[in-house]
Motif scaffolding. Structure first.
Motif, PDB file in Angstrom:
ATOM      1  N   LEU A 105      68.213 -64.034  55.489  1.00 27.35           N
ATOM      2  CA  LEU A 105      68.533 -64.808  54.613  1.00 27.35           C
ATOM      3  C   LEU A 105      67.568 -65.461  53.879  1.00 27.35           C
ATOM      4  N   MET A 106      67.678 -65.439  52.534  1.00 28.14           N
ATOM      5  CA  MET A 106      66.464 -66.137  51.841  1.00 28.14           C
ATOM      6  C   MET A 106      66.978 -67.198  51.375  1.00 28.14           C
ATOM      7  N   ILE A 107      66.383 -68.326  51.296  1.00 32.36           N
ATOM      8  CA  ILE A 107      66.736 -69.717  50.964  1.00 32.36           C
ATOM      9  C   ILE A 107      65.889 -70.066  50.007  1.00 32.36           C
ATOM     10  N   ASP A 108      66.240 -70.237  48.754  1.00 31.52           N
ATOM     11  CA  ASP A 108      65.375 -70.694  47.448  1.00 31.52           C
ATOM     12  C   ASP A 108      65.887 -72.151  47.163  1.00 31.52           C
ATOM     13  N   SER A 109      65.207 -72.997  47.474  1.00 30.45           N
ATOM     14  CA  SER A 109      65.871 -74.307  47.179  1.00 30.45           C
ATOM     15  C   SER A 109      65.258 -74.835  45.795  1.00 30.45           C
ATOM     16  N   GLY A 110      64.529 -74.084  45.005  1.00 25.52           N
ATOM     17  CA  GLY A 110      64.118 -74.468  43.706  1.00 25.52           C
ATOM     18  C   GLY A 110      62.815 -74.784  43.545  1.00 25.52           C
ATOM     19  N   ASP A 111      62.084 -75.272  44.904  1.00 24.86           N
ATOM     20  CA  ASP A 111      60.745 -75.330  44.735  1.00 24.86           C
ATOM     21  C   ASP A 111      59.960 -74.031  44.955  1.00 24.86           C
ATOM     22  N   ALA A 112      58.625 -74.150  45.107  1.00 27.38           N
ATOM     23  CA  ALA A 112      57.917 -72.989  45.100  1.00 27.38           C
ATOM     24  C   ALA A 112      57.988 -72.106  46.338  1.00 27.38           C
ATOM     25  N   ALA A 113      58.361 -72.795  47.638  1.00 25.68           N
ATOM     26  CA  ALA A 113      58.503 -71.964  48.645  1.00 25.68           C
ATOM     27  C   ALA A 113      60.049 -71.494  49.069  1.00 25.68           C
ATOM     28  N   VAL A 114      60.161 -70.235  49.214  1.00 25.61           N
ATOM     29  CA  VAL A 114      61.291 -69.405  49.790  1.00 25.61           C
ATOM     30  C   VAL A 114      61.310 -69.352  51.163  1.00 25.61           C
ATOM     31  N   GLU A 115      62.283 -69.841  51.701  1.00 28.86           N
ATOM     32  CA  GLU A 115      62.344 -69.672  53.341  1.00 28.86           C
ATOM     33  C   GLU A 115      63.253 -68.396  53.547  1.00 28.86           C
ATOM     34  N   THR A 116      62.599 -67.786  54.540  1.00 31.40           N
ATOM     35  CA  THR A 116      63.445 -66.667  55.035  1.00 31.40           C
ATOM     36  C   THR A 116      63.968 -66.841  56.511  1.00 31.40           C
ATOM     37  N   GLN A 117      64.812 -66.427  56.896  1.00 29.98           N
ATOM     38  CA  GLN A 117      65.467 -66.657  58.108  1.00 29.98           C
ATOM     39  C   GLN A 117      66.349 -65.196  58.621  1.00 29.98           C
ATOM     40  N   GLU A 118      65.650 -64.968  59.925  1.00 30.13           N
ATOM     41  CA  GLU A 118      66.302 -63.610  60.237  1.00 30.13           C
ATOM     42  C   GLU A 118      67.825 -64.071  60.894  1.00 30.13           C
ATOM     43  N   ILE A 119      68.663 -63.281  60.538  1.00 33.87           N
ATOM     44  CA  ILE A 119      70.051 -63.498  60.902  1.00 33.87           C
ATOM     45  C   ILE A 119      70.554 -62.752  62.153  1.00 33.87           C
ATOM     46  N   VAL A 120      70.445 -61.581  62.150  1.00 31.57           N
ATOM     47  CA  VAL A 120      70.667 -60.515  62.963  1.00 31.57           C
ATOM     48  C   VAL A 120      69.779 -59.272  62.963  1.00 31.57           C
ATOM     49  N   SER A 121      69.468 -58.423  64.226  1.00 34.60           N
ATOM     50  CA  SER A 121      68.670 -57.438  63.924  1.00 34.60           C
ATOM     51  C   SER A 121      69.361 -56.370  65.201  1.00 34.60           C
ATOM     52  N   PHE A 122      69.413 -55.135  64.744  1.00 33.45           N
ATOM     53  CA  PHE A 122      69.963 -54.261  65.890  1.00 33.45           C
ATOM     54  C   PHE A 122      69.081 -52.854  65.372  1.00 33.45           C
ATOM     55  N   GLU A 123      69.324 -52.142  66.663  1.00 25.38           N
ATOM     56  CA  GLU A 123      68.751 -50.583  66.408  1.00 25.38           C
ATOM     57  C   GLU A 123      69.859 -49.415  66.429  1.00 25.38           C
ATOM     58  N   ARG A 124      69.121 -48.520  66.079  1.00 25.07           N
ATOM     59  CA  ARG A 124      70.078 -47.212  66.149  1.00 25.07           C
ATOM     60  C   ARG A 124      69.141 -46.031  66.521  1.00 25.07           C
ATOM     61  N   THR A 125      69.675 -45.192  67.307  1.00 24.45           N
ATOM     62  CA  THR A 125      68.921 -43.758  67.732  1.00 24.45           C
ATOM     63  C   THR A 125      68.951 -43.120  66.549  1.00 24.45           C
ATOM     64  N   ASP A 126      67.638 -42.416  66.434  1.00 24.62           N
ATOM     65  CA  ASP A 126      67.314 -41.646  65.454  1.00 24.62           C
ATOM     66  C   ASP A 126      67.596 -40.097  65.850  1.00 24.62           C
ATOM     67  N   GLY A 127      68.326 -39.368  64.982  1.00 17.46           N
ATOM     68  CA  GLY A 127      68.380 -37.924  65.280  1.00 17.46           C
ATOM     69  C   GLY A 127      69.584 -37.500  65.533  1.00 17.46           C
TER      70      GLY A 127
END
Length: 103
Positions: A9-31
């Motif tokens: 989630l990227m939070i842009d509150s109008g100031d110079a800094a944009v905050e990034t917060q990880e919501i969820v991560s997951f993995e998948r097998t490849d192949g």
């Protein structure tokens, strides 16, 4: 081999800094991709949506409390007399949100 994914989630509150917060991560097998591993599972989607709802509503509640905290006369921040949580019912379930109380 595996493949990792993250929803942020990227939070842009109008100031110079944009905050990034990880919501969820997951993995998948490849192949050896099967139809069962394609996209998100229902459990992963529900977990991601619930985490996204919590992150957005918490940020909105804190922003509202920050904007309402200054004194209307002198515009200085008022003191906090209490920090509690309130329960809000949404279509995604009940959420406990921060509710700081000013003097």
């Amino acid at each position: 081999m595996w493949m990792g994914f993250a929803i942020q989630l990227m939070i842009d509150s109008g100031d110079a800094a944009v905050e990034t917060q990880e919501i969820v991560s997951f993995e998948r097998t490849d192949g050896t991709l099967s139809i069962d591993e394609l996209g998100l599972t229902l459990e992963e989607a529900k977990k991601a949506l619930a985490a996204l709802q919590v992150a957005i509503t918490e940020r909105q509640a804190l922003d509202l409390a920050r904007r309402e905290r200054p004194c209307p006369c002198c515009h200085q921040p008022t003191q906090l007399k209490d920090k509690r949580t309130i329960t809000v019912r949404t279509c995604f379930g009940k959420l406990a949100l921060p509710s700081p109380r000013s003097i």
